[in-house]
Design an enzyme around this catalytic site. Structure first.
Site, short mmCIF file in Angstrom:
data_model
loop_
_atom_site.label_atom_id
_atom_site.label_comp_id
_atom_site.label_asym_id
_atom_site.label_seq_id
_atom_site.Cartn_x
_atom_site.Cartn_y
_atom_site.Cartn_z
CD GLU A 16 111.87 -43.83 33.99
OE1 GLU A 16 111.36 -43.31 32.81
OE2 GLU A 16 112.82 -43.08 33.60
CB SER A 195 107.84 -43.45 33.94
OG SER A 195 108.40 -44.42 32.65
CE1 TYR A 268 105.71 -46.57 29.94
CE2 TYR A 268 105.56 -45.94 31.72
CZ TYR A 268 106.08 -45.50 31.00
OH TYR A 268 106.63 -44.51 30.88
NE ARG A 308 105.86 -37.46 26.34
CZ ARG A 308 106.32 -38.10 26.99
NH1 ARG A 308 106.51 -39.72 26.71
NH2 ARG A 308 106.35 -37.85 28.63
CG ASP A 310 104.71 -33.97 28.18
OD1 ASP A 310 105.41 -34.45 27.31
OD2 ASP A 310 105.58 -34.78 29.38
CD GLU A 322 108.44 -34.45 32.34
OE1 GLU A 322 108.75 -36.02 32.10
OE2 GLU A 322 107.73 -34.54 33.66
CG ASN A 324 111.16 -38.10 28.06
OD1 ASN A 324 111.89 -38.84 27.62
ND2 ASN A 324 110.44 -38.56 29.02
N GLY A 328 108.35 -42.76 25.47
CA GLY A 328 108.44 -44.37 25.83
C GLY A 328 108.29 -44.17 24.27
#
Length: 360
Positions: A16, A195, A268, A308, A310, A322, A324, A328
Site C-alpha cells: 500500500e 486496500s 483508488y 474507520r 466497516d 473490519e 482500519n 485512507g
C-alpha cells in the site's frame, strides 16, 4: 503563535506504499502552515527514511504513474533517545538538525507501519504520534485476531476460517473442506493487508487455489470468509479526549453496481461501478446502532486517535466487516468524507487528531 513541528511519515514497505503517498499529499495540502511546520519523511520500499518533498503535487494519485518514495540519498535520523526530540538529516555525509519534533503523523498503511511496528519505534523514543498504539495497531491489522476480540465483545462478524501457507501446503483438503462448510461464494483475504490487496471473491471450488495463491503473496495467513449479502456501510470514529468517550461520525455507503466487490481499482483508481454515498440513507435508529457498534469495536481492540469501521447491513442487522486504524485519508476518502458530513472539515479533522495525539 508558535507553530508545532509535525513529522508526516509516509510510504513504507507494504504493497500500500503508493496509497500512503497519496494520503500524505492530501494532508500536506491541508495542514495550515500558520499552525504547523511539516517535516515530510518518506520511507522507501526498501525501508530507508529519507527527507521527502513537501509539495502535495508530487504525491498525486495518478493511475498511470502511482506515487513512490524514491531514495534521494538523504537519511533521516530519529532522536537518539527519549531524552531528546531532535531529529536530524544526513545529506552528502553531513548532518543537519531538523529541530525538535512535537508530534509524528504516521500515515502508513499495511504491514511495517500500520501494524504496530512504527508505533513501537515511536514509543521507544517517546515521541507522541497520531493513532493507535502498538497492540491496537497490531490487532486492527490482523483480521483473524480482530475477529476474536470482536466476538468476545459480542459484536457480530462474518463466519470465517483461517489458513496458513504451511497448512495449505501440508493439508489442502482441510482448507477445501472449510471452504465447503462456509459455502460459496466466499472471500479469500490476506489476514494482514489492506486496500483489498490480494483479495478475491471465489464463486466455485475450482477458483479456490488461485485465490489462495494470490492472498499468500501478501501474507502467510489468510482468511476464508463467508460472503455477506447486505449494504456496505462504514463510518469514522475519533478517539476520546480526557474525560470524554470516543465519538462516531455519520455513515457512508459503498454502492457497487458493476464490480464484484470494492476492490483496489474501485477504491483508488476511479474504476467504474462504484459510487460513494455520504451520508448514507439510514433510519435514525439504524445509525445509532451502527455508531454504538463502531465505538464498541474501537474500544474492544483498545484503539486510539482514529479508525474507520466497516459493516454490512443485512436483513438481520449489522455485521462488522473490519476496522482500519489508519484509514485512507485523501480528501475524497470515506473517513474524512463521513466527518465532513458530520460537520468537521478536513482541516479541522487533522487539527483534532494532532490534538488527541498531544493529549490536548
Amino acid at each position: 503563535m508558535t507553530r508545532r513541528r509535525v513529522v508526516l511519515l509516509f510510504g513504507g514497505r507494504s504493497s500500500e506504499h503508493s496509497i500512503s503517498c497519496a494520503t500524505a499529499g492530501g494532508i500536506l495540502a491541508a495542514l495550515d502552515p500558520e499552525k504547523y511546520e511539516v517535516v515530510p519523511v518518506g520511507i522507501t520500499r526498501a525501508g530507508a527514511c529519507v527527507l521527502a518533498s513537501g509539495d502535495p503535487d508530487d504525491w498525486r494519485l495518478d493511475p498511470e504513474a502511482l506515487p513512490e518514495v524514491l531514495d534521494n540519498g538523504t537519511r533521516v535520523l530519529w532522536p537518539e533517545s527519549a531524552a531528546t526530540r531532535e531529529m536530524k538529516v544526513v545529506s552528502d555525509g553531513k548532518a543537519a538538525s531538523l529541530g525538535d519534533v512535537d508530534v509524528v503523523f504516521p500515515i502508513l498503511h499495511g504491514p511495517f507501519g500500520e501494524d504496530g511496528t512504527i508505533q513501537g519505534l515511536l514509543e521507544l523514543i517517546d515521541l507522541p504520534y497520531v493513532g493507535s498504539g502498538v497492540l491496537a495497531s497490531a490487532l486492527g491489522m490482523d483480521k483473524d485476531f480482530a475477529k476474536v476480540m470482536f466476538r468476545a465483545a459480542g459484536i457480530p462478524v462474518a463466519p470465517s476460517h483461517t489458513v496458513t501457507a504451511s497448512e495449505w501446503a501440508d493439508a489442502p483438503l482441510a482448507a477445501q473442506a472449510a471452504a465447503e462448510s462456509l459455502g460459496y461464494p466466499l472471500f479469500v483475504k490476506p489476514a494482514r493487508a489492506g486496500s483489498s490487496m490480494g483479495v478475491s471473491k471465489v464463486h466455485v471450488a475450482a477458483e479456490l487455489a488461485a485465490a489462495l495463491r494470490r492472498a499468500f503473496a501478501e501474507d502467510q495467513k489468510v482468511l476464508l470468509e463467508a460472503a455477506i449479502v447486505g449494504r456496505e456501510v462504514e463510518l469514522g470514529v475519533l478517539g476520546a479526549r480526557p474525560g470524554e468517550s470516543p465519538r462516531a461520525s455519520v455513515a457512508g455507503e459503498i454502492v457497487i453496481t458493476g464490480r464484484e466487490f470494492y476492490d483496489f481499482e474501485g477504491k483508488y483508481l476511479d474504476a467504474p461501478g462504484i459510487d460513494l454515498v455520504c451520508p448514507a440513507p439510514l433510519a435514525d435508529e439504524e445509525l445509532r446502532v451502527m455508531q454504538d457498534l463502531a465505538v464498541r469495536a474501537f474500544t474492544a481492540i483498545g484503539a486510539a486517535g482514529l479508525a474507520r469501521v466497516d459493516f454490512f447491513l443485512t436483513p438481520d442487522g449489522f455485521v462488522l466487516n473490519e476496522i482500519n486504524t489508519m484509514p485512507g485519508f485523501t480528501p475524497i476518502s470515506m473517513f474524512p468524507k463521513c466527518w465532513q458530513a458530520s460537520g468537521l472539515s478536513y482541516e479541522a479533522l487533522l487539527d483534532a487528531l494532532i490534538e488527541l495525539a498531544l493529549g490536548l
